[in-house]
Write an enzyme that holds these catalytic residues in place. Sequence first.
Site, mmCIF file in Angstrom:
data_model
loop_
_atom_site.group_PDB
_atom_site.id
_atom_site.type_symbol
_atom_site.label_atom_id
_atom_site.label_comp_id
_atom_site.label_asym_id
_atom_site.label_seq_id
_atom_site.Cartn_x
_atom_site.Cartn_y
_atom_site.Cartn_z
ATOM 1 N N ASP A 142 25.279 75.990 0.960
ATOM 2 C CA ASP A 142 25.618 75.640 -0.669
ATOM 3 C C ASP A 142 24.376 76.403 -1.457
ATOM 4 O O ASP A 142 23.680 76.828 -0.662
ATOM 5 C CB ASP A 142 26.228 74.530 -0.625
ATOM 6 C CG ASP A 142 27.375 74.445 -1.765
ATOM 7 O OD1 ASP A 142 26.823 74.616 -2.986
ATOM 8 O OD2 ASP A 142 28.449 74.038 -1.578
ATOM 9 N N HIS A 180 25.851 71.850 -7.234
ATOM 10 C CA HIS A 180 27.108 72.003 -6.645
ATOM 11 C C HIS A 180 26.833 71.402 -5.127
ATOM 12 O O HIS A 180 27.663 70.951 -4.632
ATOM 13 C CB HIS A 180 27.639 73.551 -6.724
ATOM 14 C CG HIS A 180 28.727 73.900 -6.072
ATOM 15 N ND1 HIS A 180 28.888 74.204 -4.686
ATOM 16 C CD2 HIS A 180 30.033 73.963 -6.522
ATOM 17 C CE1 HIS A 180 30.109 74.387 -4.460
ATOM 18 N NE2 HIS A 180 30.967 74.384 -5.493
ATOM 19 N N ASN A 271 39.019 79.192 -6.906
ATOM 20 C CA ASN A 271 39.333 78.506 -8.322
ATOM 21 C C ASN A 271 39.907 79.504 -9.492
ATOM 22 O O ASN A 271 40.008 79.240 -10.567
ATOM 23 C CB ASN A 271 38.353 77.752 -8.987
ATOM 24 C CG ASN A 271 37.964 76.688 -7.952
ATOM 25 O OD1 ASN A 271 38.420 76.127 -7.221
ATOM 26 N ND2 ASN A 271 36.509 76.498 -7.956
ATOM 27 N N SER A 332 36.159 73.806 -4.169
ATOM 28 C CA SER A 332 34.910 73.413 -3.368
ATOM 29 C C SER A 332 34.771 71.986 -3.096
ATOM 30 O O SER A 332 34.283 71.423 -2.033
ATOM 31 C CB SER A 332 33.848 73.843 -4.317
ATOM 32 O OG SER A 332 33.780 75.165 -4.516
#
Length: 654
Positions: A142, A180, A271, A332
Site C-alpha cells: 500500500d 490509505h 471503485n 480498499s
Amino acid sequence: MKHVNWYRMVVMSVFAFAFFHLFIPMTSAQTEEEMIDIIVTYNDGVPNNKELSKNYHVEKYENERNLHNLSMKIVTVPTTEMEKFKKDPNVKSVSINQNYTIDIAEENPQATINETNLEMIGADDAHRHKLTGDNVKIAILDTGFAKHDDYQIKEGFSAINENEEENSNTEEYDVDYEGHGTHVAGIIGSSTYGVAPDADLYGAKVFEYDETKGKIKGNSIDLIQAISWAIEKEVDIINMSLGTPTEDEAVHEAIVKAYEEGILLVAASGNNGGAVEYPAAFEEVIAVSAVESDQSIASFSATGSENELTAPGVNITSLSTENSYTQNSGTSQATPHVTGILAILKQKLPNHSATELRELAQNLANDLGPQGRDSEYGFGLVHYSDKPPVIAYEGEKDTLTIPVGEPFDFPEITATDDFDEKVPVENVLTNNATGEEIAWEEFSKSLAIGEYTLQATAVDSVKNTDRLVLNIIVKEDTEAPMITGVEEDHITIAYGDKFTFPEVQAVDNIDENVELLLTIKNSDGETIEKNAFSTKKPGEYQFLYQATDDEGNSSEHLIKVTILPEEMKEDNQTVEPIVNNKEEESANAEPTSNQPENDADVVKSERERNIADNKESQMNELPDTSSFFGNFILAGLALLLVGLVLIRRKKRTL
C-alpha cells in the site's frame, strides 16, 4: 604544384567536417536513444551481466535489479534492447512498467458510520473464541504505514527506495502521505477495530508521493518488488487494496509465483462501478467487492464474474496518520475484512493449504443476491462461522429397545462442523436406576434388564457443543424364533415319486443356533421317523416343524403332505408333486424313478404305449350293442301293430 594540391585537400576536408556537424541535422541513430523501464521474466534463471554482454549492450543499462525468487530482471534499457530480449529463447515475457492507482471512493455525507462491520462478518464471535489471527503473517502492499499506538508493523519494506541507486528520493515504509495504507492496515490489525488484531503485519510501501501532481503514484516494478519481498518473508496472505484497468503480464507472473508458494492473495475489485480491475481479476486472486451496512452492494463497487467475496466497505472506522481514527470507504476497505477472516481461519486450521482455506471461505460466506455466485457479491459476505458442530446418527431416534443378551452393534455417531472437520464425539452410558456410568466397551456385551441413558457429546476446537441423548431399554426376550424356507403349506405327491424335504430353517433375534425339530405323523396319527417316510405309502401326513430359543420362546409351522394311491398313477391320473424350486431344479437335472434311465427302458415304454393304442383302436371298431337292440325292439313293435290291423279287417269281412 603537388604541395599546393595537398594543402587544398586538407583545408577542404576540415571545412566539410565542420559543415556537416554544424549545419546538417543529426540523424536518429546519432541522437541519444530513448530509455524505457522493463520487466523481463526468464524461463530458467536470471543470467548475469557477463552472460548478457555477449548479445546486449549492458553498459547502457540503468537501475538493474534481479529478483531471483521470481526469475525476473528489472532494468532500464534503450528501446532497441527491448526487442533483443523478446527474441531471447530463455525469455518468457517482456513487459513495460505500468502505472497503478489508489482509487478513493467518493464520500457520502448521508451515510452513517458502520459500527457493525466486525459483527457483520462474525469477527467478534471469533475473538470470543480467542481467534485473532495469532501467528499469521500478512503482507500489506500500500501507500505506507504511519506510526500509531493502536497497531504494530512487525517489519517494513519500501519499494521506492529500491528504485533509486543514489537514494535521491527516499520514502521509508512508515511515511504515508495519503493515509490509505495506514487505514487499510488498521482494519486488519488494530487492537480496537482490527479483524485479526494479533496477526503479524508486514508493511510494503509501493506508492510514492508525486510532488509535481500533488498525489501518490505506483507502478508494476514497485508492486513486483513488494511481492518478491513478501515471498522472501514467507507470509501467509498478501493484501492488495490497489488496481489498474489493464492486465499486467509481469505482475501476473509474480502473483502466480506467490500462489504457487501457497500464499493467499486478496485484492480490491475497484471503485469505478464498472469492470473488476487487476490484479483482482486474475484467477489466482480473491476479488473483493464492497457492501453497505445493510448488506446492499455499494454504488461504487466494481462488478463482474471475477468477484469472489464481498465485505463491508462504506464508512469504515480505522487508523489515521495523526495517531487517531477516521472513516473511509471503498473496495480498499472491504479487502482487509476478507484478509482478516482468512487470517482467523488460518489460525484455526494451521495445516490447511491456501486452496483449502480459500474454498472454506467461499463455503462459509453468507450468500447475498441471487442464489450462488453472482457478479456483485461473488459467493457472498465473508463470514466466520460460530455454529456448533452437528452430530450425525443413522439409528433409531429417542429410544432403543434391546432384548437382554442380544448382541448389539451401536450405529456410529459422528460429528462435523462448518469447517468440514471431523469433531470427536464422547459417549457416556448411564444406568438410570443407579446413576452408574458403564464403560462403552461393555455396552455390547451383557446389560441387565433396565433403562439406560446414552449421551453423545461433540465439542469443536472453540468449545462449541452439540449433544445427542438416547434412551436405551433392555428388556426380557419374548420374541419367538422365526421359521423360514417354507414355500407351500400343502404338498401333493404321486405314488412312488421322488420327494425332497423342504429346506426349513429357524432364525432367532438373539440365539445364533436354534434347534429345529421335525415331527411326522401318518393318517393314523402315529409318529414316524423321517427316514421311514416313503412315497410308496399312500395317505395323509403332517410335517410339524418346531423351534425353541434359550429363553423358551417357541414357534411352529405345519405342512400337510398327501401321497396319492398307486391306482391313480396306473390310470394316468397321477399328480405332480409340489416341491420347492430347488427340488424342481434337482428333478430337471437328474432322472426320477418315472423316467427311463437307459435305451431298454425307452423301448419297453414305447411298446407298452403301442399295445394300449391298439386296444383302444379295437374297442372303437366294435358295433354299438345298445343301438342294435333298440332297433330290434322297434321293428318287433311295428310288426305287432301290422298284425293287429290285419286281424281286425278280417273280422269285419266275416
